[in-house]
Design an enzyme around this catalytic site. Structure first.
Site, PDB file in Angstrom:
ATOM      1  N   ARG A 128      -1.419  -2.248  -6.741  1.00  0.00           N
ATOM      2  CA  ARG A 128      -1.663  -3.319  -5.770  1.00  0.00           C
ATOM      3  C   ARG A 128      -2.797  -4.222  -6.268  1.00  0.00           C
ATOM      4  O   ARG A 128      -2.692  -5.445  -6.195  1.00  0.00           O
ATOM      5  CB  ARG A 128      -1.995  -2.709  -4.415  1.00  0.00           C
ATOM      6  CG  ARG A 128      -2.443  -3.714  -3.355  1.00  0.00           C
ATOM      7  CD  ARG A 128      -2.610  -3.027  -2.001  1.00  0.00           C
ATOM      8  NE  ARG A 128      -3.423  -3.804  -1.073  1.00  0.00           N
ATOM      9  CZ  ARG A 128      -2.965  -4.804  -0.324  1.00  0.00           C
ATOM     10  NH1 ARG A 128      -1.687  -5.137  -0.391  1.00  0.00           N
ATOM     11  NH2 ARG A 128      -3.763  -5.458   0.511  1.00  0.00           N
TER      12      ARG A 128
ATOM     13  N   ARG B 281       0.849  -1.183   0.000  1.00  0.00           N
ATOM     14  CA  ARG B 281       0.000   0.000   0.000  1.00  0.00           C
ATOM     15  C   ARG B 281       0.890   1.240   0.000  1.00  0.00           C
ATOM     16  O   ARG B 281       2.061   1.199   0.378  1.00  0.00           O
ATOM     17  CB  ARG B 281      -0.911   0.012   1.229  1.00  0.00           C
ATOM     18  CG  ARG B 281      -1.852  -1.193   1.327  1.00  0.00           C
ATOM     19  CD  ARG B 281      -2.608  -1.186   2.628  1.00  0.00           C
ATOM     20  NE  ARG B 281      -3.572  -2.265   2.747  1.00  0.00           N
ATOM     21  CZ  ARG B 281      -3.301  -3.476   3.224  1.00  0.00           C
ATOM     22  NH1 ARG B 281      -2.060  -3.759   3.627  1.00  0.00           N
ATOM     23  NH2 ARG B 281      -4.241  -4.399   3.298  1.00  0.00           N
TER      24      ARG B 281
ATOM     25  N   LYS C  33      -1.216  -2.592   7.249  1.00  0.00           N
ATOM     26  CA  LYS C  33      -2.391  -1.840   7.671  1.00  0.00           C
ATOM     27  C   LYS C  33      -2.995  -2.465   8.922  1.00  0.00           C
ATOM     28  O   LYS C  33      -3.265  -3.664   8.970  1.00  0.00           O
ATOM     29  CB  LYS C  33      -3.418  -1.837   6.539  1.00  0.00           C
ATOM     30  CG  LYS C  33      -4.674  -1.040   6.838  1.00  0.00           C
ATOM     31  CD  LYS C  33      -5.608  -1.096   5.648  1.00  0.00           C
ATOM     32  CE  LYS C  33      -6.896  -0.326   5.902  1.00  0.00           C
ATOM     33  NZ  LYS C  33      -7.823  -0.405   4.726  1.00  0.00           N
TER      34      LYS C  33
ATOM     35  N   HIS D 236      -4.119  -9.238   3.556  1.00  0.00           N
ATOM     36  CA  HIS D 236      -5.493  -8.909   3.940  1.00  0.00           C
ATOM     37  C   HIS D 236      -5.868  -9.730   5.176  1.00  0.00           C
ATOM     38  O   HIS D 236      -5.603 -10.926   5.241  1.00  0.00           O
ATOM     39  CB  HIS D 236      -6.478  -9.262   2.815  1.00  0.00           C
ATOM     40  CG  HIS D 236      -6.527  -8.242   1.726  1.00  0.00           C
ATOM     41  ND1 HIS D 236      -6.073  -8.490   0.445  1.00  0.00           N
ATOM     42  CD2 HIS D 236      -6.973  -6.961   1.717  1.00  0.00           C
ATOM     43  CE1 HIS D 236      -6.259  -7.417  -0.299  1.00  0.00           C
ATOM     44  NE2 HIS D 236      -6.793  -6.481   0.438  1.00  0.00           N
TER      45      HIS D 236
ATOM     46  N   HIS E  16      -2.774   2.364  -5.559  1.00  0.00           N
ATOM     47  CA  HIS E  16      -3.572   1.211  -5.153  1.00  0.00           C
ATOM     48  C   HIS E  16      -3.982   0.370  -6.356  1.00  0.00           C
ATOM     49  O   HIS E  16      -4.244  -0.826  -6.225  1.00  0.00           O
ATOM     50  CB  HIS E  16      -4.812   1.669  -4.381  1.00  0.00           C
ATOM     51  CG  HIS E  16      -5.188   0.726  -3.281  1.00  0.00           C
ATOM     52  ND1 HIS E  16      -4.384   0.486  -2.179  1.00  0.00           N
ATOM     53  CD2 HIS E  16      -6.279  -0.072  -3.111  1.00  0.00           C
ATOM     54  CE1 HIS E  16      -4.966  -0.393  -1.382  1.00  0.00           C
ATOM     55  NE2 HIS E  16      -6.104  -0.759  -1.932  1.00  0.00           N
TER      56      HIS E  16
ATOM     57  N   TYR F 147     -11.848  -9.790  -5.239  1.00  0.00           N
ATOM     58  CA  TYR F 147     -10.853  -9.767  -6.307  1.00  0.00           C
ATOM     59  C   TYR F 147     -11.056 -10.959  -7.235  1.00  0.00           C
ATOM     60  O   TYR F 147     -10.990 -10.827  -8.461  1.00  0.00           O
ATOM     61  CB  TYR F 147      -9.439  -9.841  -5.717  1.00  0.00           C
ATOM     62  CG  TYR F 147      -8.902  -8.544  -5.172  1.00  0.00           C
ATOM     63  CD1 TYR F 147      -8.075  -7.743  -5.947  1.00  0.00           C
ATOM     64  CD2 TYR F 147      -9.192  -8.132  -3.880  1.00  0.00           C
ATOM     65  CE1 TYR F 147      -7.554  -6.554  -5.453  1.00  0.00           C
ATOM     66  CE2 TYR F 147      -8.681  -6.951  -3.367  1.00  0.00           C
ATOM     67  CZ  TYR F 147      -7.860  -6.166  -4.155  1.00  0.00           C
ATOM     68  OH  TYR F 147      -7.351  -4.997  -3.664  1.00  0.00           O
TER      69      TYR F 147
END
Length: 293
Positions: free
Chosen positions: A228, A132, A156, A252, A225, A261
């Site tokens: 990514r 990120r 994150k 994630h 992003h 996705y």
């Protein structure tokens, strides 16, 4: 923080008062019922403006966050109960794709200036490691261990950095940038603007502008992003949809995020629709005289 501040400024204009601080005072001193009534009126106002559900929900979240902080500090005993707008937004999780990233990189590798070398390393971190923007700008020189071939990344929602194994091309790009950057401790990716004399940390806003500019030179509209997204989609393709394995790559926390996705990658709904339609086939048109009823 900047986005929440802007949302609170919008709330202040709605009341209307001259400052965020005054808006906060009026909301918090209105009591449980008064505050919720004011927030509900604000929600209705935003809805009538025709704003997207995501925008409305973010502005309501800013109010809830402020009230939650006040409650945590013992200023009030109640909470804001106005619910968000229900929505199921479509998110294009595909990004510019592998070919798009290669087009960007092909134009960039022709450069040998310090910014070009830095930007190659930057882009390879964004794509090869699916980092990120905030993760990239938060990197320090001490996070890079070329001997071990790892890069320590603060993910994150994490409180500690975790090592990520560097692929060969990514490591080579970082080595090339390090030869220009030098061994001085500090941020791994530095600004090379003359005004800052190369000593300042590259900001998230600067990374956004760099990626957008490089993408446009390659005829693409993209953002950090988006790289990514492209990397994660490519990882799902290469692993034949191994969501659990790609979850380790993308970092994630919720595997359901990766399922979005995967759905976007495969267009499962479109494939099923195609099969349903083909099951009916293409009936031959009648060529004889029309039937009489």
């Amino acid at each position: 923080i900047r986005a929440y501040r802007q949302d609170l400024e919008d709330f202040a204009e709605f009341i209307p008062v001259s400052s965020v601080e005054e808006a906060a005072r009026l909301l918090l001193t209105g009591g449980h019922g008064g505050a919720n009534a004011l927030a509900l009126a604000y929600k209705t106002h935003l809805y009538e403006l025709g704003l997207a559900p995501s925008t409305i929900n973010r502005r309501l979240a800013a109010l809830r966050s402020m009230v939650k902080l006040a409650r945590s500090l013992g200023m009030i005993p109640w909470s804001l109960e106005v619910e968000s707008v229900k929505s199921e937004p479509y998110r294009d999780t595909r990004g510019p794709g592998r070919d798009g990233f290669r087009r960007i990189l092909d134009r960039l590798v022709q450069r040998t200036d310090p910014k070009g070398i830095r930007d190659i390393a930057l882009l390879r971190c964004l794509y090869d490691l699916a980092l990120r923007r905030a993760e990239v700008v938060g990197l320090d020189l001490e996070d890079l261990d070329l001997a071990a071939g790892t890069l320590a990344v603060l993910g994150k929602g994490r409180t500690e950095k975790s090592p990520v194994t560097l692929p060969g091309p990514t490591k080579a790009a970082l080595e090339a940038w390090l030869a220009i950057r030098g061994p001085t401790p500090g941020p791994l990716f530095r600004s090379l603007d003359r005004a800052r004399k190369g000593n300042g940390r590259l900001t998230g806003g600067a990374v956004y502008l760099i990626v957008r500019k490089l993408g446009r030179k390659a005829g693409l509209e993209t953002r950090p992003h988006g790289l990514r997204h492209a990397a994660i989609t490519e990882a799902l393709d290469l692993t034949r949809g191994d969501v659990r394995a790609v979850q380790k790559f993308s970092r994630h926390r919720d595997v359901r995020t990766l399922e979005r996705y995967d759905d976007a990658r495969q267009d499962l709904a479109g494939e099923v629709a195609k099969k349903v339609a083909e099951g009916i086939g293409y009936p031959e048109p009648k060529t004889g005289p029309p039937e009489l009823f």
